[in-house]
Write an enzyme that holds these catalytic residues in place. Structure first.
Site, PDB file in Angstrom:
ATOM      1  N   LYS A  22      16.484   2.965 -12.587  1.00 57.85           N
ATOM      2  CA  LYS A  22      17.282   2.751 -13.800  1.00 57.85           C
ATOM      3  C   LYS A  22      17.563   4.078 -14.510  1.00 57.85           C
ATOM      4  O   LYS A  22      18.680   4.340 -14.946  1.00 57.85           O
ATOM      5  CB  LYS A  22      16.523   1.810 -14.739  1.00 57.85           C
ATOM      6  CG  LYS A  22      17.010   1.819 -16.157  1.00 57.85           C
ATOM      7  CD  LYS A  22      16.122   1.003 -17.057  1.00 57.85           C
ATOM      8  CE  LYS A  22      14.958   1.734 -17.682  1.00 57.85           C
ATOM      9  NZ  LYS A  22      15.280   2.625 -18.813  1.00 57.85           N
ATOM     10  N   ASN A  23      16.546   4.940 -14.605  1.00 57.69           N
ATOM     11  CA  ASN A  23      16.695   6.178 -15.371  1.00 57.69           C
ATOM     12  C   ASN A  23      17.565   7.212 -14.669  1.00 57.69           C
ATOM     13  O   ASN A  23      17.907   8.238 -15.254  1.00 57.69           O
ATOM     14  CB  ASN A  23      15.323   6.776 -15.697  1.00 57.69           C
ATOM     15  CG  ASN A  23      14.631   6.007 -16.804  1.00 57.69           C
ATOM     16  OD1 ASN A  23      15.207   5.072 -17.365  1.00 57.69           O
ATOM     17  ND2 ASN A  23      13.399   6.378 -17.113  1.00 57.69           N
ATOM     18  N   CYS A 117      11.980   3.863 -32.415  1.00 58.58           N
ATOM     19  CA  CYS A 117      11.834   2.683 -31.567  1.00 58.58           C
ATOM     20  C   CYS A 117      10.350   2.377 -31.477  1.00 58.58           C
ATOM     21  O   CYS A 117       9.533   3.067 -32.084  1.00 58.58           O
ATOM     22  CB  CYS A 117      12.437   2.923 -30.187  1.00 58.58           C
ATOM     23  SG  CYS A 117      11.528   4.103 -29.216  1.00 58.58           S
ATOM     24  N   ARG A 122      11.428   9.404 -31.577  1.00 56.74           N
ATOM     25  CA  ARG A 122      12.429   9.724 -30.556  1.00 56.74           C
ATOM     26  C   ARG A 122      13.755  10.256 -31.126  1.00 56.74           C
ATOM     27  O   ARG A 122      14.810   9.629 -30.981  1.00 56.74           O
ATOM     28  CB  ARG A 122      12.678   8.519 -29.660  1.00 56.74           C
ATOM     29  CG  ARG A 122      11.445   8.139 -28.886  1.00 56.74           C
ATOM     30  CD  ARG A 122      11.678   6.985 -27.960  1.00 56.74           C
ATOM     31  NE  ARG A 122      12.269   7.405 -26.696  1.00 56.74           N
ATOM     32  CZ  ARG A 122      12.505   6.565 -25.701  1.00 56.74           C
ATOM     33  NH1 ARG A 122      12.233   5.295 -25.831  1.00 56.74           N
ATOM     34  NH2 ARG A 122      13.012   7.002 -24.571  1.00 56.74           N
ATOM     35  N   ASP A 309       5.617   6.839 -18.436  1.00 59.43           N
ATOM     36  CA  ASP A 309       6.084   5.493 -18.086  1.00 59.43           C
ATOM     37  C   ASP A 309       5.095   4.749 -17.174  1.00 59.43           C
ATOM     38  O   ASP A 309       5.313   3.571 -16.875  1.00 59.43           O
ATOM     39  CB  ASP A 309       7.464   5.567 -17.410  1.00 59.43           C
ATOM     40  CG  ASP A 309       8.572   5.845 -18.413  1.00 59.43           C
ATOM     41  OD1 ASP A 309       8.296   5.831 -19.628  1.00 59.43           O
ATOM     42  OD2 ASP A 309       9.719   6.093 -17.982  1.00 59.43           O
ATOM     43  N   ARG A 401      14.841  -5.276 -19.035  1.00 57.79           N
ATOM     44  CA  ARG A 401      15.661  -4.078 -19.221  1.00 57.79           C
ATOM     45  C   ARG A 401      15.519  -3.134 -18.036  1.00 57.79           C
ATOM     46  O   ARG A 401      16.454  -2.396 -17.723  1.00 57.79           O
ATOM     47  CB  ARG A 401      15.223  -3.325 -20.486  1.00 57.79           C
ATOM     48  CG  ARG A 401      15.600  -4.019 -21.771  1.00 57.79           C
ATOM     49  CD  ARG A 401      15.296  -3.114 -22.933  1.00 57.79           C
ATOM     50  NE  ARG A 401      15.811  -1.782 -22.645  1.00 57.79           N
ATOM     51  CZ  ARG A 401      15.384  -0.664 -23.212  1.00 57.79           C
ATOM     52  NH1 ARG A 401      14.447  -0.711 -24.134  1.00 57.79           N
ATOM     53  NH2 ARG A 401      15.896   0.501 -22.887  1.00 57.79           N
TER      54      ARG A 401
HETATM   55  C1  UD1 Z   1      13.265   9.453 -20.844  1.00 56.55           C
HETATM   56  C2  UD1 Z   1      13.146   8.157 -20.074  1.00 56.55           C
HETATM   57  C3  UD1 Z   1      11.930   7.375 -20.519  1.00 56.55           C
HETATM   58  C4  UD1 Z   1      10.675   8.260 -20.446  1.00 56.55           C
HETATM   59  C5  UD1 Z   1      10.899   9.588 -21.155  1.00 56.55           C
HETATM   60  C6  UD1 Z   1       9.744  10.558 -20.951  1.00 56.55           C
HETATM   61  C7  UD1 Z   1      15.470   7.630 -19.588  1.00 56.55           C
HETATM   62  C8  UD1 Z   1      16.639   6.754 -19.852  1.00 56.55           C
HETATM   63  N1  UD1 Z   1      14.360   7.391 -20.298  1.00 56.55           N
HETATM   64  O1  UD1 Z   1      13.435   9.108 -22.219  1.00 56.55           O
HETATM   65  O2  UD1 Z   1      11.777   6.242 -19.663  1.00 56.55           O
HETATM   66  O3  UD1 Z   1       9.595   7.579 -21.041  1.00 56.55           O
HETATM   67  O4  UD1 Z   1      12.081  10.225 -20.680  1.00 56.55           O
HETATM   68  O5  UD1 Z   1       9.542  10.789 -19.616  1.00 56.55           O
HETATM   69  O6  UD1 Z   1      15.517   8.502 -18.753  1.00 56.55           O
HETATM   70  N2  UD1 Z   1      12.388  14.670 -28.277  1.00 56.55           N
HETATM   71  C9  UD1 Z   1      12.690  15.356 -29.442  1.00 56.55           C
HETATM   72  N3  UD1 Z   1      14.000  15.705 -29.672  1.00 56.55           N
HETATM   73  C10 UD1 Z   1      14.997  15.394 -28.801  1.00 56.55           C
HETATM   74  C11 UD1 Z   1      14.692  14.707 -27.614  1.00 56.55           C
HETATM   75  C12 UD1 Z   1      13.376  14.356 -27.371  1.00 56.55           C
HETATM   76  O7  UD1 Z   1      11.802  15.645 -30.238  1.00 56.55           O
HETATM   77  O8  UD1 Z   1      16.161  15.735 -29.077  1.00 56.55           O
HETATM   78  C13 UD1 Z   1      10.987  14.276 -28.007  1.00 56.55           C
HETATM   79  C14 UD1 Z   1      10.799  12.765 -27.942  1.00 56.55           C
HETATM   80  O9  UD1 Z   1      10.629  12.198 -29.213  1.00 56.55           O
HETATM   81  C15 UD1 Z   1       9.563  12.663 -27.080  1.00 56.55           C
HETATM   82  C16 UD1 Z   1       9.732  13.829 -26.088  1.00 56.55           C
HETATM   83  O10 UD1 Z   1      10.645  14.729 -26.709  1.00 56.55           O
HETATM   84  O11 UD1 Z   1       8.422  12.860 -27.845  1.00 56.55           O
HETATM   85  C17 UD1 Z   1      10.264  13.450 -24.734  1.00 56.55           C
HETATM   86  O12 UD1 Z   1      11.391  12.623 -24.899  1.00 56.55           O
HETATM   87  P1  UD1 Z   1      12.575  12.564 -23.831  1.00 56.55           P
HETATM   88  O13 UD1 Z   1      12.176  13.227 -22.571  1.00 56.55           O
HETATM   89  O14 UD1 Z   1      13.822  13.017 -24.481  1.00 56.55           O
HETATM   90  O15 UD1 Z   1      12.679  10.976 -23.575  1.00 56.55           O
HETATM   91  P2  UD1 Z   1      13.975  10.216 -23.229  1.00 56.55           P
HETATM   92  O16 UD1 Z   1      14.900  11.123 -22.507  1.00 56.55           O
HETATM   93  O17 UD1 Z   1      14.470   9.488 -24.429  1.00 56.55           O
END
Ligand code: UD1
Length: 434
Positions: A22-23, A117, A122, A309, A401
């Site tokens: 999915k990701n 969330c 996030r 995950d 999902r």
């Molecule tokens: C993706 C995955 C999710 C997985 C996560 C971590 C998808 C669709 N989802 O989520 O399943 O659990 O990676 O492996 O691929 N952060 C910030 N600022 C930002 C972006 C992120 O502070 O602009 C922080 C987040 O709050 C979190 C960390 O960075 O603490 C990692 O988040 P991130 O890797 O961005 O997660 P997602 O991409 O949302």
């Protein structure tokens, strides 16, 4: 709202096929916005998030044909809307992946801010800071991110240093950089296999991306991108979840259509605690567990570390392991919601901030429990499979999902699990006056 009813205690046996990731599918679908030609994606998982992403593409003006259940032919030659509304973003944060492609190809985009969330704040500040480095003007208006390319209409390539590893942040900026003027370099980029899979698709479309899958990704922007065909990689988290299911139930599974190389750290860790995992060939694993599991500490890390995950599923394994283990969650600040549900089933778990201590083994007993997020619900299914008596999991829309027909796959392996559909309440008819 559907529920799962599980009667635990049956060892899982047989063969299971892993669905597409999915990701990886979500950013690859967003990549179709970068071109007016058709992108054909194979091996898409049949899960709710993919349906949501499809709806987003269609709302923007794209067309999506489904010649086969797991194949989408996406054409974004007539995009007329440049906006991902709150109704979509709030159900699926990954819709923010529309931002990069829209901004790069059309010079404008409006995407609702996802907000917090169940598993934490996030934010997407790192995505937005990156777009600004590319020369975009980014504003926040009434809960939306509104972004415009520089006056010349095209983003400018730039060097980006991520202060934190972000998966969708890396993907969003990589998508945007493919059509930017000049060269971009992403430093401290996410190394997840899904990032590399997206880069594979982009290169097939004519992009010039090198280094995806390492912390430094270089992108030479091109004038335009074209059509391509791509097969999505297998889902490493679904693979890990089935390994855990086999281990917990003392079963024996052949897990096919997976890439063991994408979950080396997970396999290594699970072998360490006593799970027998053999690689039959590059896409098939054989998993069994005859002895007792032993406790071992675990810390979640960005790839290639142990994935967040898989943290909830690992916690269930630790409830059945001999000894005390400490699980540290370093990626998300609030990702132990499953802990209290597992406690209700008899697990001994003590949560302190980002750290959880599990004492095992405990005999789990079935109970009514509530799923709070995607991976938490997977852990409750696992707990239900090993618990004595009946477990009723509420809010399984979370699991829908991201896991393709998990109850069907588990039932084929011998689990006693069924989906209970809540009848839709029909208001009683009022007698007509007079
Ligand atoms: C993706 C995955 C999710 C997985 C996560 C971590 C998808 C669709 N989802 O989520 O399943 O659990 O990676 O492996 O691929 N952060 C910030 N600022 C930002 C972006 C992120 O502070 O602009 C922080 C987040 O709050 C979190 C960390 O960075 O603490 C990692 O988040 P991130 O890797 O961005 O997660 P997602 O991409 O949302």
């Amino acid at each position: 709202m559907d529920k799962f009813r599980i009667t635990g205690g049956r060892p899982l046996k047989g063969r299971v096929s892993i669905s597409g990731a999915k990701n990886s599918a979500l950013p690859c679908m967003a990549a179709a916005l970068l071109t007016s030609e058709t992108i054909t994606l194979h091996n898409l998982p049949y899960v709710r998030d993919i349906i949501t992403q499809r709806r987003l593409l269609e709302d923007l003006g794209g067309t999506v044909l489904t010649p086969e259940l797991r194949t989408h032919k996406i054409n974004a030659s007539h995009v007329e809307v440049f906006e991902a509304p709150y109704e979509l973003v709030k159900t699926m944060r990954a819709s923010v992946l529309a931002l990069g492609p829209l901004l790069a190809r059309f010079g404008k985009a409006k995407v609702s801010l996802p907000g917090g969330c169940a598993i934490g704040m996030r934010p997407i500040d790192l995505h937005l800071a990156g777009f600004e480095k590319f020369g975009a003007e980014v504003k926040l208006e009434a809960g939306n991110v509104v972004a415009y390319a520089p006056p010349e209409g095209r983003l400018r390539g730039a060097e980006i240093h991520f202060e934190k590893v972000t998966v969708t942040g890396t993907e969003n900026l990589m998508l945007a950089a493919t059509l930017a003027r000049g060269r971009s370099v992403l430093h401290n980029a996410a190394c997840e296999p899904e990032v590399a899979d997206l880069a594979d698709l982009l290169n097939k479309m004519g992009a010039r991306v090198i280094g995806a899958g390492t912390p430094t990704i270089q992108i030479q922007g091109v004038e335009s991108l074209g059509g391509a065909q791509h097969t999505i990689i297998p889902d490493r988290i679904e693979t890990g979840t089935f390994i855990a299911a086999a281990a917990l139930t003392g079963g024996a599974l052949e897990i096919k259509d997976c890439y063991p190389g994408h979950l080396s750290t997970v396999i290594e860790k699970l072998r360490e605690i006593g799970v027998e995992i053999e690689e039959l060939n590059p896409t098939t694993l054989e998993v069994s567990c005859r002895g007792r599991l032993s406790a071992s500490n675990m810390t979640t890390q960005p790839y290639p570390g142990f994935p967040t995950d898989m943290q909830a599923q690992y916690m269930v394994l630790m409830t059945q392991a001999e000894g005390v283990s400490v699980i540290d969650e370093t990626i998300f600040e609030n990702r132990f919601m499953h802990g209290s549900e597992l406690q209700r089933m008899g697990a001994k778990i003590f949560v302190n901030g980002r750290s959880a201590t599990v004492s095992g083994p405990s005999a789990l007993t079935g109970a009514p429990v509530l799923a709070s997020d995607l991976r938490a619900s997977a852990s409750l299914v696992l707990a239900g499979l090993v618990a004595s008596g009946e477990t009723l999991i509420d809010r399984v829309y979370h699991i829908d999902r991201g896991y393709e027909k998990i109850e069907v796959k588990l039932r084929q392996l011998g689990a006693d699990i069924e989906r209970v559909r809540e009848p839709v309440a029909v208001p009683a008819l009022q007698p007509l006056p007079g």
